[in-house]
Write a protein that holds these residues in place. Sequence first.
Motif, mmCIF file in Angstrom:
data_model
loop_
_atom_site.group_PDB
_atom_site.id
_atom_site.type_symbol
_atom_site.label_atom_id
_atom_site.label_comp_id
_atom_site.label_asym_id
_atom_site.label_seq_id
_atom_site.Cartn_x
_atom_site.Cartn_y
_atom_site.Cartn_z
ATOM 1 N N LEU A 1 0.813 -0.768 -0.039
ATOM 2 C CA LEU A 1 0.026 0.485 -0.355
ATOM 3 C C LEU A 1 0.924 1.340 0.136
ATOM 4 N N THR A 2 -0.069 2.407 -0.417
ATOM 5 C CA THR A 2 1.319 3.613 -0.666
ATOM 6 C C THR A 2 0.622 4.450 -1.041
ATOM 7 N N PHE A 3 0.635 5.811 -0.965
ATOM 8 C CA PHE A 3 -0.090 6.968 -0.903
ATOM 9 C C PHE A 3 0.626 7.768 -2.240
ATOM 10 N N ILE A 4 -0.999 8.318 -2.361
ATOM 11 C CA ILE A 4 -0.076 8.864 -3.920
ATOM 12 C C ILE A 4 -0.131 10.218 -4.133
ATOM 13 N N GLN A 5 1.040 11.011 -4.762
ATOM 14 C CA GLN A 5 1.533 12.381 -3.877
ATOM 15 C C GLN A 5 1.710 13.011 -5.845
ATOM 16 N N LYS A 6 1.430 14.285 -5.719
ATOM 17 C CA LYS A 6 1.601 14.547 -6.857
ATOM 18 C C LYS A 6 1.726 16.202 -6.761
ATOM 19 N N GLU A 7 2.392 16.622 -7.924
ATOM 20 C CA GLU A 7 2.521 18.772 -6.754
ATOM 21 C C GLU A 7 2.578 18.644 -6.030
ATOM 22 N N GLY A 8 3.641 18.046 -5.067
ATOM 23 C CA GLY A 8 3.350 18.061 -3.501
ATOM 24 C C GLY A 8 2.794 17.997 -2.127
ATOM 25 N N LYS A 9 1.334 17.377 -2.467
ATOM 26 C CA LYS A 9 0.529 17.085 -2.000
ATOM 27 C C LYS A 9 0.085 15.723 -2.181
ATOM 28 N N VAL A 10 -0.468 14.992 -0.719
ATOM 29 C CA VAL A 10 -1.044 14.185 -1.162
ATOM 30 C C VAL A 10 -2.484 14.031 -0.947
ATOM 31 N N LYS A 11 -2.324 13.092 -2.822
ATOM 32 C CA LYS A 11 -4.083 13.220 -3.206
ATOM 33 C C LYS A 11 -5.154 11.761 -2.550
ATOM 34 N N VAL A 12 -5.731 12.277 -1.308
ATOM 35 C CA VAL A 12 -6.350 11.211 -0.557
ATOM 36 C C VAL A 12 -6.956 10.919 -1.766
ATOM 37 N N TRP A 13 -8.339 10.933 -2.887
ATOM 38 C CA TRP A 13 -9.040 10.098 -3.330
ATOM 39 C C TRP A 13 -8.395 9.276 -4.417
ATOM 40 N N GLU A 14 -7.729 9.305 -4.832
ATOM 41 C CA GLU A 14 -6.935 8.768 -5.643
ATOM 42 C C GLU A 14 -6.410 7.890 -5.053
ATOM 43 N N THR A 15 -5.836 7.969 -3.934
ATOM 44 C CA THR A 15 -4.753 6.916 -3.179
ATOM 45 C C THR A 15 -5.626 5.821 -2.355
ATOM 46 N N MET A 16 -7.073 6.692 -2.010
ATOM 47 C CA MET A 16 -7.945 5.253 -1.886
ATOM 48 C C MET A 16 -8.098 4.764 -2.999
ATOM 49 N N MET B 1 9.704 22.508 3.327
ATOM 50 C CA MET B 1 8.387 22.484 3.347
ATOM 51 C C MET B 1 7.551 21.454 3.172
ATOM 52 N N PRO B 2 6.871 21.171 4.536
ATOM 53 C CA PRO B 2 5.941 19.940 4.619
ATOM 54 C C PRO B 2 4.692 19.272 3.467
ATOM 55 N N ILE B 3 4.959 18.081 3.420
ATOM 56 C CA ILE B 3 3.860 17.576 1.898
ATOM 57 C C ILE B 3 2.829 18.390 3.203
ATOM 58 N N LYS B 4 1.859 19.064 2.193
ATOM 59 C CA LYS B 4 0.502 18.695 2.354
ATOM 60 C C LYS B 4 -0.820 17.922 2.503
ATOM 61 N N GLY B 5 -1.401 16.895 3.516
ATOM 62 C CA GLY B 5 -2.050 16.641 3.950
ATOM 63 C C GLY B 5 -1.567 15.094 4.067
ATOM 64 N N GLN B 6 0.178 15.281 4.496
ATOM 65 C CA GLN B 6 1.260 14.205 5.261
ATOM 66 C C GLN B 6 1.267 14.464 6.130
ATOM 67 N N GLY C 1 14.446 23.876 16.142
ATOM 68 C CA GLY C 1 15.085 25.180 16.117
ATOM 69 C C GLY C 1 16.000 24.379 15.087
ATOM 70 N N LEU C 2 15.298 23.367 14.222
ATOM 71 C CA LEU C 2 16.567 22.911 13.337
ATOM 72 C C LEU C 2 16.098 23.282 12.650
ATOM 73 N N ALA C 3 15.451 23.144 12.037
ATOM 74 C CA ALA C 3 15.538 24.547 10.162
ATOM 75 C C ALA C 3 14.708 25.477 9.892
ATOM 76 N N THR C 4 14.371 26.387 9.163
ATOM 77 C CA THR C 4 13.951 27.015 8.704
ATOM 78 C C THR C 4 12.704 26.520 7.399
ATOM 79 N N VAL C 5 11.151 26.564 8.421
ATOM 80 C CA VAL C 5 9.855 25.803 8.398
ATOM 81 C C VAL C 5 8.876 26.640 7.589
ATOM 82 N N ALA C 6 8.709 26.263 6.491
ATOM 83 C CA ALA C 6 7.783 27.017 5.106
ATOM 84 C C ALA C 6 7.000 26.006 4.904
ATOM 85 N N LYS C 7 5.453 26.783 5.201
ATOM 86 C CA LYS C 7 4.468 26.233 4.689
ATOM 87 C C LYS C 7 4.180 26.395 2.886
ATOM 88 N N VAL C 8 4.390 26.822 2.672
ATOM 89 C CA VAL C 8 4.881 26.910 0.942
ATOM 90 C C VAL C 8 5.858 27.126 0.413
#
Length: 350
Positions: A59-74, A262-267, A281-288
Amino acid sequence: MRVLYGVQATGNGHITRARVMAPALEAAGIEVDYLFSGREPDKLFNMEPFGDYQTREGLTFIQKEGKVKVWETMRTSNVLRCWQDAGKLDLTGYDRVITDFEPVTAWAAKRKGVPCLGIAHQYALSYPVPGHNHAVLSRLINLFAPVDIAIGVHWHHFDYPVLPPLIQPPLFEPSVEPDKVVVYLPVNPIEELESRFSQFEDHRFYIYCAVSEPVQRDNLYLMPFSREGFQRDLASCSGVITNSGFGLISEAIQYGKKVFSMPIKGQVEQQSNAQVLDELGLATVAKVYDRFAVAEWLEQSPPEPQPYPDVAGELADWILQGCAEEPAELAKRLWQHGGSSATLLNALTR
């Protein structure tokens, strides 16, 4: 002792942990067979340490364009096939199953009554570490890859029986080329990455992506996936731009590299990791992606290298002794070994 070791191959972090555990288990005299799932077999690379390994769809997650595709994964996940593969897996002669969040081996062990040990970053998220709903995630983790004993690894223990990162010592002597940056953003299109980083002409960006051979385009170096090549560039760069996966960032911390994450959206795992990175304080974090934030980060100096203790060696000996010692005691002993463990502890308590 004979062990079947299942590895989730969706991300390279799981495989990297198995690479570290393989020589430690061999040194302890444990006979190990490996099974990988979650990636097409022809997409696996540098697999020599695992001998005649098996593969399954898993089993795995479908990821595209920096996001987890929930419905496509299911829609695409073949849960029935995974269940059938678990039922057909022959565990005769194995004393124990180890799973790095790999569902086929975990469910096979559960259905056939073979002791199962989980070793993965995900198992640390069964505890209330920052950034996620642990009650919900704990149930999902246990549903995905159930185990009898769960050993989680993280950048800090948060007063739970969680071990330090399970990574190998540096393959190369750390050095710093101030203008060299390693980029690992595998779910982003190459064209997008080229557009982003070509703007920073004073820096060289080594972008690891799906190319068959190295390609240079001005200040950009497109690099094919290679364990040794990646480690060589990681050792000599000043910083790493990546998502919020656990394995690579652990290696960057060990080498003493600054991190832009930059964390993957939906992950959920990456969202939690991002909050922990920010709090420690281990990293510079940005949502986008933020061009100005990257420009500011590029001017920062890298931190000092932070070595981790020999988690793999301790785990291998612990497994050989039948996992008799309480995980909390194992964790306490490893965090007291010093290095980056002590540094992170001070960061939280000062």
